[in-house]
Write a protein that holds these residues in place. Structure first.
Motif, mmCIF file in Angstrom:
data_model
loop_
_atom_site.group_PDB
_atom_site.id
_atom_site.type_symbol
_atom_site.label_atom_id
_atom_site.label_comp_id
_atom_site.label_asym_id
_atom_site.label_seq_id
_atom_site.Cartn_x
_atom_site.Cartn_y
_atom_site.Cartn_z
ATOM 1 N N ASN A 113 1.123 10.079 -5.318
ATOM 2 C CA ASN A 113 0.967 9.783 -6.586
ATOM 3 C C ASN A 113 2.276 8.556 -6.846
ATOM 4 O O ASN A 113 2.708 8.144 -7.973
ATOM 5 C CB ASN A 113 1.576 11.081 -7.444
ATOM 6 C CG ASN A 113 3.021 11.543 -7.198
ATOM 7 O OD1 ASN A 113 3.517 11.120 -5.983
ATOM 8 N ND2 ASN A 113 3.639 12.333 -7.738
ATOM 9 N N GLY A 125 -3.985 7.995 -1.461
ATOM 10 C CA GLY A 125 -4.085 7.542 -3.134
ATOM 11 C C GLY A 125 -2.765 6.948 -3.453
ATOM 12 O O GLY A 125 -2.542 6.468 -4.679
ATOM 13 N N CYS A 133 -0.495 3.764 -4.310
ATOM 14 C CA CYS A 133 -0.823 2.356 -4.571
ATOM 15 C C CYS A 133 0.076 1.228 -4.155
ATOM 16 O O CYS A 133 1.229 1.458 -4.111
ATOM 17 C CB CYS A 133 -0.802 2.415 -6.297
ATOM 18 S SG CYS A 133 -1.946 3.457 -7.152
ATOM 19 N N GLY A 138 -5.079 4.214 -3.731
ATOM 20 C CA GLY A 138 -5.454 4.291 -5.024
ATOM 21 C C GLY A 138 -6.337 3.093 -5.369
ATOM 22 O O GLY A 138 -6.289 2.283 -4.730
ATOM 23 N N SER A 163 -6.778 3.879 -11.186
ATOM 24 C CA SER A 163 -5.865 5.018 -10.795
ATOM 25 C C SER A 163 -4.625 4.164 -10.815
ATOM 26 O O SER A 163 -3.456 4.956 -11.346
ATOM 27 C CB SER A 163 -6.201 5.824 -9.625
ATOM 28 O OG SER A 163 -5.765 5.184 -8.504
ATOM 29 N N CYS A 164 -4.271 3.076 -10.060
ATOM 30 C CA CYS A 164 -2.858 2.618 -10.147
ATOM 31 C C CYS A 164 -2.459 1.837 -11.349
ATOM 32 O O CYS A 164 -1.360 1.926 -11.729
ATOM 33 C CB CYS A 164 -3.129 1.315 -9.085
ATOM 34 S SG CYS A 164 -3.472 1.856 -7.466
ATOM 35 N N ARG A 215 -0.474 4.296 -13.792
ATOM 36 C CA ARG A 215 0.716 4.844 -13.384
ATOM 37 C C ARG A 215 1.908 3.967 -13.863
ATOM 38 O O ARG A 215 2.000 3.080 -14.036
ATOM 39 C CB ARG A 215 0.760 4.755 -11.569
ATOM 40 C CG ARG A 215 -0.367 5.636 -10.899
ATOM 41 C CD ARG A 215 -0.043 5.746 -9.533
ATOM 42 N NE ARG A 215 -1.159 6.643 -9.105
ATOM 43 C CZ ARG A 215 -1.379 6.659 -7.713
ATOM 44 N NH1 ARG A 215 -0.476 6.350 -6.685
ATOM 45 N NH2 ARG A 215 -2.422 7.446 -7.222
#
Length: 199
Positions: free
Chosen positions: A93, A115, A117, A191, A195-196, A199
């Motif tokens: 994450n 996942g 980034c 990622g 999704s990135c 964040r």
């Protein structure tokens, strides 16, 4: 002298524009230290002070390092991390981008979890960007020397300049990371832009 002048002006401009700028924060987690925030001129001393009281730390967990407000300080910080023999890891994450990616590359052992980034783009000064200057301009030299020092092919530097303009971000794929040896371990799926960016 010109390089130092440009770096100083860049730092001032970036610091003035960084509305969400958060100084680096450190938190112990087992034999690792979790880092969040942006890198500035105080970051290296902050880490060294932390390590003087936590000498068993072996790994920097880069939870969210979106960049730096001082490129010279960032590269010096990364060199110190390498000299200290520390490892770096971006958790599933987690996110590193821009100067945060340079910091990740300082690790002796570098791990990207599924996942994670990892973002790159060209650097910018107050009135020009890296793409505006010729490849043989001395302003590139400090970055090329850094990648040499941490064992990353100089072609990675030129890749970052082509990947995205300064005001944007390119999120690397596992294929990109494998191509340049970004991780010292096998690179898992990373990622995605959607999704990135969130964040």
């Amino acid at each position: 002298m010109l390089k130092q002048f440009v770096a100083m002006l860049s730092a001032l401009v970036l610091a003035g524009c960084a509305i969400d700028y958060t100084p680096l924060q450190l938190e112990r987690a087992g034999n690792a230290v979790v880092l969040r925030g942006e890198i500035d001129g105080s970051s290296q001393q902050l880490l060294e002070d932390f390590l003087s009281e936590n000498s068993d730390i072996t790994t920097l967990v880069l939870q969210n390092i979106g960049g730096s407000v001082d490129d010279d300080a960032n590269l010096q910080f990364g060199q110190a991390v390498r000299d200290l023999g520390l490892n770096t890891r971006v958790p599933s994450n987690g996110l590193v981008a821009s100067g945060g990616t340079d910091l990740f590359l300082a690790g002796v052992e570098r791990t990207l979890e599924p996942g994670a980034c990892i973002g790159v783009h060209e650097w910018a000064a107050f009135s020009f960007t890296a793409r505006d200057i010729p490849r043989d301009d001395p302003l590139h030299d400090v970055y090329l020397a850094y990648f040499d020092a941490v064992g990353i092919d100089q072609e990675f530097y030129w890749f970052t300049l082509r990947a995205a303009p300064a005001e944007s971000m390119y999120w690397m794929t596992a294929k990109d990371a494998e191509r340049f040896g970004v991780s010292t371990k096998r690179t898992p799926p990373l990622g995605t832009p959607s999704s990135c960016d969130g964040r």
